[in-house]
Design a protein around this motif. Structure first.
Motif, PDB file in Angstrom:
ATOM      1  N   VAL A 289      84.671  39.851 -30.679  1.00  0.00           N
ATOM      2  CA  VAL A 289      83.947  40.880 -29.903  1.00  0.00           C
ATOM      3  C   VAL A 289      83.288  40.192 -28.881  1.00  0.00           C
ATOM      4  O   VAL A 289      82.893  39.040 -28.948  1.00  0.00           O
ATOM      5  N   ALA A 290      83.356  40.867 -27.485  1.00  0.00           N
ATOM      6  CA  ALA A 290      82.729  40.322 -26.428  1.00  0.00           C
ATOM      7  C   ALA A 290      81.794  41.400 -25.796  1.00  0.00           C
ATOM      8  O   ALA A 290      82.245  42.558 -25.631  1.00  0.00           O
ATOM      9  N   ALA A 291      80.513  40.767 -25.561  1.00  0.00           N
ATOM     10  CA  ALA A 291      79.507  41.861 -25.156  1.00  0.00           C
ATOM     11  C   ALA A 291      78.702  41.660 -23.773  1.00  0.00           C
ATOM     12  O   ALA A 291      78.573  40.528 -23.679  1.00  0.00           O
ATOM     13  N   CYS A 292      78.425  42.731 -23.045  1.00  0.00           N
ATOM     14  CA  CYS A 292      77.542  42.608 -22.185  1.00  0.00           C
ATOM     15  C   CYS A 292      76.690  43.787 -22.057  1.00  0.00           C
ATOM     16  O   CYS A 292      77.132  44.727 -21.609  1.00  0.00           O
ATOM     17  N   ILE A 293      75.090  43.514 -22.601  1.00  0.00           N
ATOM     18  CA  ILE A 293      74.570  44.650 -22.924  1.00  0.00           C
ATOM     19  C   ILE A 293      73.544  44.781 -21.811  1.00  0.00           C
ATOM     20  O   ILE A 293      72.570  43.880 -21.753  1.00  0.00           O
ATOM     21  N   GLY A 294      73.598  45.819 -20.963  1.00  0.00           N
ATOM     22  CA  GLY A 294      72.665  46.168 -20.035  1.00  0.00           C
ATOM     23  C   GLY A 294      72.553  45.133 -18.608  1.00  0.00           C
ATOM     24  O   GLY A 294      71.704  44.820 -18.066  1.00  0.00           O
ATOM     25  N   ALA A 295      73.874  44.554 -18.353  1.00  0.00           N
ATOM     26  CA  ALA A 295      73.974  43.541 -17.226  1.00  0.00           C
ATOM     27  C   ALA A 295      75.174  43.531 -16.475  1.00  0.00           C
ATOM     28  O   ALA A 295      75.670  42.650 -16.149  1.00  0.00           O
ATOM     29  N   THR A 296      75.731  44.824 -16.156  1.00  0.00           N
ATOM     30  CA  THR A 296      76.995  44.842 -15.751  1.00  0.00           C
ATOM     31  C   THR A 296      76.847  44.230 -14.325  1.00  0.00           C
ATOM     32  O   THR A 296      77.904  44.524 -13.546  1.00  0.00           O
ATOM     33  N   TRP A 297      75.676  44.116 -13.835  1.00  0.00           N
ATOM     34  CA  TRP A 297      75.563  43.559 -12.271  1.00  0.00           C
ATOM     35  C   TRP A 297      76.460  42.285 -12.070  1.00  0.00           C
ATOM     36  O   TRP A 297      76.653  42.022 -11.308  1.00  0.00           O
ATOM     37  N   ILE A 298      76.696  41.546 -13.324  1.00  0.00           N
ATOM     38  CA  ILE A 298      77.468  40.270 -13.345  1.00  0.00           C
ATOM     39  C   ILE A 298      78.925  40.450 -12.647  1.00  0.00           C
ATOM     40  O   ILE A 298      79.234  39.696 -12.102  1.00  0.00           O
TER      41      ILE A 298
END
Length: 246
Positions: free
Chosen positions: A104-113
């Motif tokens: 699993v790879a997650a980015c929660i609430g930070a797609t600005w990266i």
């Protein structure tokens, strides 16, 4: 390398740095049917609450990466407190690739990266095994904003910065992913998150009257509650979406 102080002040002692309750975070872990030994890479992991509690509750392992040194320290302390096998690194999540591809790879609430959903998915895919699952935390328009004042009140520059919920799910499909689960915030989740900021800011103001940022944070607190109930509460949605490539 760190994030602006304003974020540290607002988040204060919060453990979950999104409009998401502990109950929903736990429910999401159950809904994903996580099993012992599952590996998770969490980009922009904040204070590590998702990785730590899911490791405790489901026996997963993993790595979290965040730009805020203070939050990484808190995450490491939380992992030690819960006695879980997870690692937290201080660094730029946009540049990170896991040494071993994760389930699993997650980015929660930070797609600005990644300058948005598509770019963030590209970053996450570097650390995801074939057939693995992505978790994306992302805002969307709950209601169509009637004008630029509402858009600005929701901290956006343009209506086109966000999609509505059907549009967001369709966009995931356009990028080649099935949406296999989602957990959405409600108005109470937003209230608990935003109102906690107001109390944290007020306590910081009282404790730091001579700080150079005092006037800026004072001005923020003067307007934040009304801004929230006038704009964000009705118009801005947020959720975590689980995706598997088609």
């Amino acid at each position: 390398m760190d994030i602006p102080r304003q974020f540290l002040i607002r988040e204060g002692d919060l453990r979950i740095l999104n409009p998401f309750s502990p109950a929903k975070l736990a429910a999401l872990g159950r809904a994903l049917k996580l099993t012992p030994g599952t590996t998770l890479v969490d980009l922009c992991s904040g204070k590590g609450e998702m990785l730590c509690t899911w490791a405790r509750d489901h026996g997963i392992t993993g790595i979290g990466v965040d730009l805020a040194a203070d939050w990484v320290a808190v995450a490491r302390q939380r992992a030690a407190e819960l006695g879980v096998d997870v690692e937290f690194r201080h660094g730029d999540a946009a540049r990170f690739t896991a040494p071993d591809r994760a389930d699993v790879a997650a980015c929660i609430g930070a797609t600005w990266i990644g300058d948005g959903v598509e770019g963030t998915i590209t970053i996450l895919e570097r650390s995801l095994r074939p057939g693995g699952m992505l978790l994306i935390g992302e805002p969307y328009w709950r209601l169509d904003p009637p004008g630029q004042e509402t858009v600005t009140g929701c901290h956006m520059t343009s209506k086109d910065d966000l999609r509505d919920l059907p549009g967001l799910l369709a966009h995931f499909g356009e990028l080649g992913y099935d949406v296999v689960e989602m957990m959405l915030s409600n108005a109470d989740d937003w209230d608990r998150y935003e109102a906690a900021h107001w109390l944290n800011v007020r306590r910081w103001l009282d404790a730091n009257p001579d700080d150079p940022m005092h006037a800026e944070m004072r001005a923020e607190l003067d307007t934040a509650p009304v801004r929230h109930v006038r704009y964000q509460r009705d118009y801005l949605g947020w959720g975590v979406f689980a995706l598997i490539r088609r």
